[in-house]
Design a protein around this motif. Structure first.
Motif, PDB file in Angstrom:
ATOM      1  N   PRO A   1       0.698  -1.199  -0.061  1.00 21.30           N
ATOM      2  CA  PRO A   1      -0.035  -0.036  -0.039  1.00 21.30           C
ATOM      3  C   PRO A   1       0.779   1.019  -0.195  1.00 21.30           C
ATOM      4  N   ARG A   2       0.221   2.112  -0.691  1.00 24.30           N
ATOM      5  CA  ARG A   2       1.007   3.519  -0.885  1.00 24.30           C
ATOM      6  C   ARG A   2       0.238   4.494   0.105  1.00 24.30           C
ATOM      7  N   VAL A   3       0.755   5.433   0.509  1.00 27.25           N
ATOM      8  CA  VAL A   3      -0.029   6.801   1.247  1.00 27.25           C
ATOM      9  C   VAL A   3       0.504   8.011   0.666  1.00 27.25           C
ATOM     10  N   THR A   4      -0.428   8.752   0.086  1.00 26.41           N
ATOM     11  CA  THR A   4       0.134   9.691  -0.363  1.00 26.41           C
ATOM     12  C   THR A   4      -0.842  11.062   0.116  1.00 26.41           C
ATOM     13  N   GLU A   5      -1.461  11.121   1.036  1.00 28.82           N
ATOM     14  CA  GLU A   5      -2.269  12.336   1.820  1.00 28.82           C
ATOM     15  C   GLU A   5      -2.089  12.239   3.366  1.00 28.82           C
ATOM     16  N   ARG A   6      -2.479  13.255   3.836  1.00 28.18           N
ATOM     17  CA  ARG A   6      -2.503  13.341   5.074  1.00 28.18           C
ATOM     18  C   ARG A   6      -3.854  12.803   5.702  1.00 28.18           C
ATOM     19  N   PRO A   7      -3.698  12.205   7.021  1.00 36.00           N
ATOM     20  CA  PRO A   7      -4.993  11.676   7.704  1.00 36.00           C
ATOM     21  C   PRO A   7      -5.897  12.805   7.899  1.00 36.00           C
ATOM     22  N   THR A   8      -7.284  12.474   7.686  1.00 37.26           N
ATOM     23  CA  THR A   8      -8.272  13.503   8.045  1.00 37.26           C
ATOM     24  C   THR A   8      -8.330  13.716   9.492  1.00 37.26           C
ATOM     25  N   ARG A   9      -7.932  12.851  10.305  1.00 31.24           N
ATOM     26  CA  ARG A   9      -7.910  12.817  11.730  1.00 31.24           C
ATOM     27  C   ARG A   9      -6.642  13.266  12.555  1.00 31.24           C
ATOM     28  N   SER A  10      -6.768  13.778  13.765  1.00 29.04           N
ATOM     29  CA  SER A  10      -5.636  13.630  14.598  1.00 29.04           C
ATOM     30  C   SER A  10      -5.137  12.567  15.038  1.00 29.04           C
ATOM     31  N   PHE A  11      -3.976  12.065  15.525  1.00 29.36           N
ATOM     32  CA  PHE A  11      -3.493  10.801  16.126  1.00 29.36           C
ATOM     33  C   PHE A  11      -4.544  10.617  17.261  1.00 29.36           C
ATOM     34  N   ALA A  12      -4.520  11.504  17.964  1.00 37.56           N
ATOM     35  CA  ALA A  12      -5.184  11.182  19.432  1.00 37.56           C
ATOM     36  C   ALA A  12      -6.665  11.202  19.196  1.00 37.56           C
ATOM     37  N   SER A  13      -7.425  11.506  18.089  1.00 34.73           N
ATOM     38  CA  SER A  13      -8.885  11.444  18.005  1.00 34.73           C
ATOM     39  C   SER A  13      -9.133   9.993  17.703  1.00 34.73           C
ATOM     40  N   PHE A  14      -8.368   9.049  17.472  1.00 32.05           N
ATOM     41  CA  PHE A  14      -8.680   7.501  17.073  1.00 32.05           C
ATOM     42  C   PHE A  14      -9.251   7.032  18.317  1.00 32.05           C
ATOM     43  N   PHE A  15      -8.599   7.446  19.608  1.00 31.95           N
ATOM     44  CA  PHE A  15      -8.836   6.963  20.740  1.00 31.95           C
ATOM     45  C   PHE A  15     -10.399   7.414  21.225  1.00 31.95           C
TER      46      PHE A  15
ATOM     47  N   THR B   1      -9.717  -5.597  13.390  1.00 34.91           N
ATOM     48  CA  THR B   1     -10.652  -5.843  12.255  1.00 34.91           C
ATOM     49  C   THR B   1     -11.683  -4.665  12.290  1.00 34.91           C
ATOM     50  N   LEU B   2     -12.094  -4.154  13.455  1.00 32.83           N
ATOM     51  CA  LEU B   2     -12.921  -3.154  13.593  1.00 32.83           C
ATOM     52  C   LEU B   2     -12.206  -1.900  13.055  1.00 32.83           C
ATOM     53  N   LEU B   3     -11.219  -1.647  13.282  1.00 38.23           N
ATOM     54  CA  LEU B   3     -10.435  -0.344  12.636  1.00 38.23           C
ATOM     55  C   LEU B   3     -10.304  -0.431  11.202  1.00 38.23           C
ATOM     56  N   GLY B   4     -10.243  -1.366  10.638  1.00 40.49           N
ATOM     57  CA  GLY B   4     -10.168  -1.807   9.140  1.00 40.49           C
ATOM     58  C   GLY B   4     -11.468  -1.629   8.568  1.00 40.49           C
ATOM     59  N   GLU B   5     -12.497  -1.906   9.263  1.00 40.12           N
ATOM     60  CA  GLU B   5     -14.013  -1.913   8.964  1.00 40.12           C
ATOM     61  C   GLU B   5     -14.394  -0.238   8.830  1.00 40.12           C
ATOM     62  N   ARG B   6     -13.678   0.515   9.798  1.00 38.87           N
ATOM     63  CA  ARG B   6     -14.085   1.757   9.984  1.00 38.87           C
ATOM     64  C   ARG B   6     -13.125   2.770   9.281  1.00 38.87           C
ATOM     65  N   PHE B   7     -12.024   2.619   9.274  1.00 34.62           N
ATOM     66  CA  PHE B   7     -11.247   3.705   8.188  1.00 34.62           C
ATOM     67  C   PHE B   7     -10.389   3.325   7.123  1.00 34.62           C
ATOM     68  N   ARG B   8     -10.108   4.184   6.322  1.00 34.59           N
ATOM     69  CA  ARG B   8      -9.258   3.920   5.115  1.00 34.59           C
ATOM     70  C   ARG B   8      -8.182   4.796   4.930  1.00 34.59           C
ATOM     71  N   GLY B   9      -7.231   4.146   4.000  1.00 32.71           N
ATOM     72  CA  GLY B   9      -6.050   4.940   3.763  1.00 32.71           C
ATOM     73  C   GLY B   9      -5.107   5.668   4.765  1.00 32.71           C
ATOM     74  N   ALA B  10      -5.035   6.747   4.714  1.00 32.97           N
ATOM     75  CA  ALA B  10      -4.189   7.378   5.698  1.00 32.97           C
ATOM     76  C   ALA B  10      -4.641   7.292   6.836  1.00 32.97           C
ATOM     77  N   ASP B  11      -5.974   7.708   7.071  1.00 31.13           N
ATOM     78  CA  ASP B  11      -6.397   7.396   8.366  1.00 31.13           C
ATOM     79  C   ASP B  11      -6.355   5.888   9.012  1.00 31.13           C
ATOM     80  N   LEU B  12      -6.608   4.914   8.277  1.00 32.75           N
ATOM     81  CA  LEU B  12      -6.166   3.559   8.739  1.00 32.75           C
ATOM     82  C   LEU B  12      -4.754   3.325   9.094  1.00 32.75           C
ATOM     83  N   ALA B  13      -3.956   3.867   8.313  1.00 32.31           N
ATOM     84  CA  ALA B  13      -2.436   3.721   8.676  1.00 32.31           C
ATOM     85  C   ALA B  13      -2.318   4.444   9.923  1.00 32.31           C
TER      86      ALA B  13
END
Length: 400
Positions: A199-213, A326-338
């Motif tokens: 996989p390649r990531v070419t954009e910034r995540p739409t969420r801050s790192f802490a927001s995933f918690f 598995t839940l994280l993969g269901e919920r997020f995509r791309g840079a957000d998933l990383a």
């Protein structure tokens, strides 16, 4: 200004052959790394003990990889925007392989703190990116199964490490050289099967790192609870067993039973998670983890009761890790998933850092059953969180 788009080859239509090659690359890579870890962790502990290093320093040295994870994970998604995933993984493999002979060449406990921290940075990169890769390859029909296979193969690699240590011994340069070669061999499946498919990531995540918690508390905290529980089992349960009257051999043997549950139950739990509400599966795993912890004092007097209890406990509690990912993969995509995968690994690391000290302090207050209170209290709090999310979060229909 955000970059234009996210490009991920795993989201492009892959042929069945390409998908198989990609899965072989990432799963074989991380399983070989797991084998290297399974050898190196007991080897370093034994050598420090042989050298007369105090137990407190051994414990602090063992915590260096977890500290490295805590420091490094927030930066990995950004690095993936600048460095291709294959190159990143190969760099991590090289650093980890070089670290092994460095332990032998610089036999000082104080230098080992630095070497182990740097090695921990490399291992963190390997685990975060490999789990991100697996999640990008999966779809909602097979995500739990693929992550279950990933976890099972990793556990098998880790469990086979002590066997390799038995064969090569603990004397001289030989074990360090063998471990370095094993870790370096993890590059082969990436080069043979994974080139052009990572996989390649070419954009910034739409969420801050802490927001995933906050956005996915049940999924991310599953990593913390499993990290604390697994580390408590492997570090503190043998001490508990000896204090209630087990022989040292029996207390060590029960760890193999827990590990066997880890290995054999991940795929069935992953398959169940593909066919049911994954939050419900997470809640069930948490409940059985709580009940299994409470049951330990009542069954530990008999190995015939303790063995199946610990097998079931180890098999189901590992579902916290499998289903959380598995839940994280269901919920997020791309840079957000990383970023979400990085947050999950960080939470696991925090759990591994805080679990044994809390349990050790609890055992000092109530010897030996403080361990059960500490583990049970953590599982009980997580049951409340998982139950809250299951009953209040929007329902996600499982894949047909």
């Amino acid at each position: 200004m955000q970059e234009k788009s996210l490009t991920m080859l795993a989201d492009a239509p892959l042929t069945p052959t390409e998908r198989r090659r990609s899965l072989i690359a990432v799963i074989a890579c991380i399983s070989v790394v797991g084998m290297g870890l399974g050898v190196s962790i007991p080897l370093l502990a034994l050598l420090m003990e042989r050298s007369g290093v105090p137990a407190s320093l051994i414990g602090l040295n063992t915590a260096m990889p977890a500290l490295a994870t805590f420091v490094f994970t927030p930066f990995i998604p950004g690095l993936l925007r600048r460095v291709p995933a294959i190159a990143f993984l190969l760099g991590c493999i090289a650093v980890s392989a070089i670290a092994m002979p460095a332990y032998y060449l610089f036999p000082s406990i104080w230098l080992w703190f630095f070497i182990r921290f740097v090695n921990g940075l490399a291992l963190t990169g390997l685990f975060v990116v490999s789990e991100f890769w697996i999640n990008t390859l999966a779809d909602e029909k097979n995500r739990g199964r693929l992550i279950g296979i990933y976890g099972t193969v990793l556990s098998c690699g880790f469990a086979s490490g002590p066997i390799l240590l038995f064969l090569v011994g603990t004397e001289g340069m030989a074990p360090f050289a063998v471990i370095a070669c094993v870790i370096a061999a993890a590059a082969l499946p990436l080069l043979l099967f994974g080139r052009g498919l990572a996989p390649r990531v070419t954009e910034r995540p739409t969420r801050s790192f802490a927001s995933f918690f906050i956005a996915a508390p049940a999924a991310t905290l599953a990593g913390l609870v499993y990290g604390a529980t697994e580390t408590d089992i492997f570090n503190m349960l043998p001490v508990y067993g000896v204090r209630i009257g087990m022989t040292e051999q029996t207390a060590a043997f029960v760890l193999s039973i827990f590990a066997a549950g880890n290995i054999l139950c991940q795929i069935p739990i992953g398959l169940w998670a593909d066919r049911a509400d994954r939050r419900f599966v997470l809640l069930v795993c948490a409940l059985i983890g709580l009940l299994g912890t409470i049951a330990i004092p009542f069954v530990a007097h008999s190995i015939w009761l303790f063995a199946p209890t610990l097998f079931l406990f180890g098999g189901v509690v590992v579902g916290l890790y499998t289903v959380g990912l598995t839940l994280l993969g269901e919920r997020f995509r791309g840079a957000d998933l990383a970023s979400a995968n990085a947050a999950f690994v960080m939470m696991y690391s925090i759990g591994a850092l805080i679990g044994p000290p809390l349990s050790g302090a609890a055992m000092d207050l109530w010897d030996p059953h403080g361990l059960i209170v500490a583990m049970g209290g953590l599982c009980g709090l997580y049951v409340l969180i998982a139950g809250w999310r299951y009953f209040t979060a929007p329902r996600i229909r499982p894949a047909p």
